[in-house]
Design an enzyme around this catalytic site. Structure first.
Site, PDB file in Angstrom:
ATOM      1  N   ALA A 241       0.807  -1.233   0.000  1.00 47.58           N
ATOM      2  CA  ALA A 241       0.000   0.000   0.000  1.00 47.58           C
ATOM      3  C   ALA A 241       0.836   1.278   0.000  1.00 47.58           C
ATOM      4  CB  ALA A 241      -1.004   0.034   1.158  1.00 47.58           C
ATOM      5  N   ALA A 242       2.165   1.171  -0.124  1.00 49.22           N
ATOM      6  CA  ALA A 242       2.971   2.404  -0.196  1.00 49.22           C
ATOM      7  C   ALA A 242       2.620   3.174  -1.471  1.00 49.22           C
ATOM      8  CB  ALA A 242       4.454   2.066  -0.156  1.00 49.22           C
ATOM      9  N   GLY A 243       2.442   2.449  -2.578  1.00 49.37           N
ATOM     10  CA  GLY A 243       2.034   3.104  -3.824  1.00 49.37           C
ATOM     11  C   GLY A 243       0.648   3.715  -3.684  1.00 49.37           C
ATOM     12  N   ASP A 244      -0.218   3.035  -2.947  1.00 44.07           N
ATOM     13  CA  ASP A 244      -1.587   3.550  -2.762  1.00 44.07           C
ATOM     14  C   ASP A 244      -1.577   4.829  -1.928  1.00 44.07           C
ATOM     15  OD1 ASP A 244      -2.547   1.369  -4.165  1.00 44.07           O
ATOM     16  OD2 ASP A 244      -2.792   0.155  -2.361  1.00 44.07           O
TER      17      ASP A 244
HETATM   18  O1  RIB Z   1      -1.660  -2.118  -3.343  1.00 45.90           O
HETATM   19  C1  RIB Z   1      -1.855  -3.030  -2.295  1.00 45.90           C
HETATM   20  C2  RIB Z   1      -3.160  -3.742  -2.469  1.00 45.90           C
HETATM   21  O2  RIB Z   1      -3.110  -4.517  -3.653  1.00 45.90           O
HETATM   22  C3  RIB Z   1      -3.518  -4.708  -1.375  1.00 45.90           C
HETATM   23  O3  RIB Z   1      -4.202  -4.103  -0.318  1.00 45.90           O
HETATM   24  C4  RIB Z   1      -4.293  -5.788  -2.106  1.00 45.90           C
HETATM   25  O4  RIB Z   1      -5.628  -5.872  -1.710  1.00 45.90           O
HETATM   26  C5  RIB Z   1      -4.149  -5.466  -3.585  1.00 45.90           C
HETATM   27  O5  RIB Z   1      -5.273  -4.856  -4.087  1.00 45.90           O
END
Ligand code: RIB
Length: 297
Positions: A241-244
């Site tokens: 989730a760092a990219g998120d």
């Molecule tokens: O970017 C991380 C995410 O990728 C995770 O939370 C997983 O669910 C996938 O969607």
């Protein structure tokens, strides 16, 4: 701002190393953590103080309840989060290695049912949003419809990587790929230098591209300029989730009217801070936590 995308329940296991095909590796106890690229990006921006609406689908199951409650608990508007009967909630199987690197398999389930009708229903929210943030864990036709219905800036994080139409790429104001996604979209080999990253970004029809480079930060490329933003040095425990969180932070600054250069500077800080705690939504920081985690003065 508005996020159209996926919500997954992440099943996470720490492993001494990632298995190769045909191999079994013993890991630690599993954790169930709300995730999904769309939901993560929505929660990331919400924790930074942004008002966020989410458009997506969950199953009529226990995982769906967890995913709904996680978004709602972070103050994300879930009016356009639809429960579907035809599929279970999305899940992601995640192994995390000793260096914080991960390997992810997603079972989309309900995410595959996010439809153009969902976008129509969410029309007023999309029209009013200053920024709409998209990824590729829901059907690409839906993503295209969302990009074309959005009233404000359209940001696309093209993950997981897949070939995209010019029609979609041309509706995007800021494309946010990593190096692998950029190579696929530009039909090139993985770039090995910044110059190659710039050349690949300029092959794409999107107006501006922000290429995430992990520990090396991010590179903003448009027709005439290139700007590199270094990332703060960290020792990651889990890069999930760092990219998120980078995308969520970028969208947050742009929704405030900030510049793309400022948005990237904040994005790399938030992304780096996210790697210092385990899990997806469990790791997403508030602004105060970014300062604490990075030990900023
Ligand atoms: O970017 C991380 C995410 O990728 C995770 O939370 C997983 O669910 C996938 O969607």
């Amino acid at each position: 701002m508005c996020v159209v995308g996926s919500a997954n329940l992440d099943i996470v296991v720490q492993v001494p190393r990632h298995p190769v095909a045909g191999e079994t590796v013993l890991g630690g106890d599993h954790a169930r953590i709300p995730g999904g690229k769309g939901a993560n990006q929505a929660v990331a921006a919400a924790r930074l103080g942004r008002r966020v609406g989410f458009v997506g689908c969950i199953g009529n199951d226990a995982a769906g309840v967890e995913l709904h409650d996680a978004l709602d608990g972070d103050g994300v508007d879930v009016t356009n989060l639809r429960i579907v009967e035809e599929a279970p909630s999305g899940i992601a199987l995640i192994s995390v290695g000793p260096d914080g690197d991960n390997s992810i398999v997603v079972s989309p389930g309900a995410n595959a049912h996010v439809s153009e009708a969902d976008i129509e229903r969410a029309g007023p929210m999309l029209a009013a949003a200053l920024v709409t943030l998209l990824q590729l864990e829901v059907p690409v036709e839906t993503v295209t419809e969302a990009a074309e219905s959005a009233g404000g800036l359209v940001l696309l994080n093209p993950a997981p990587a897949q070939a995209l139409t010019s029609r979609l790429l041309e509706s995007v104001d800021v494309l946010i790929p990593n190096e692998t996604e950029l190579a696929l979209l530009s039909g090139s080999d993985l770039a090995t230098t910044f110059d190659e990253v710039v050349d690949q970004a300029r092959l794409l029809p999107s107006a501006r591209t922000v290429v995430t480079l992990g520990a090396q930060g991010a590179l903003l490329v448009d027709e005439t300029t290139v700007h590199h933003q270094a990332a703060p040095p960290v020792t990651p425990v889990d890069t999930t989730a760092a990219g998120d969180s980078f995308c969520g932070a970028l969208a947050d600054v742009l929704a405030e009217g900030g510049s793309l250069v400022d948005a990237i500077a904040w994005g790399v800080m938030v992304g780096a801070a996210t790697t210092l705690r385990p899990g997806a939504q469990s790791s997403l920081p508030t602004a105060a936590e970014v300062a604490d985690l990075l030990e900023l003065p």
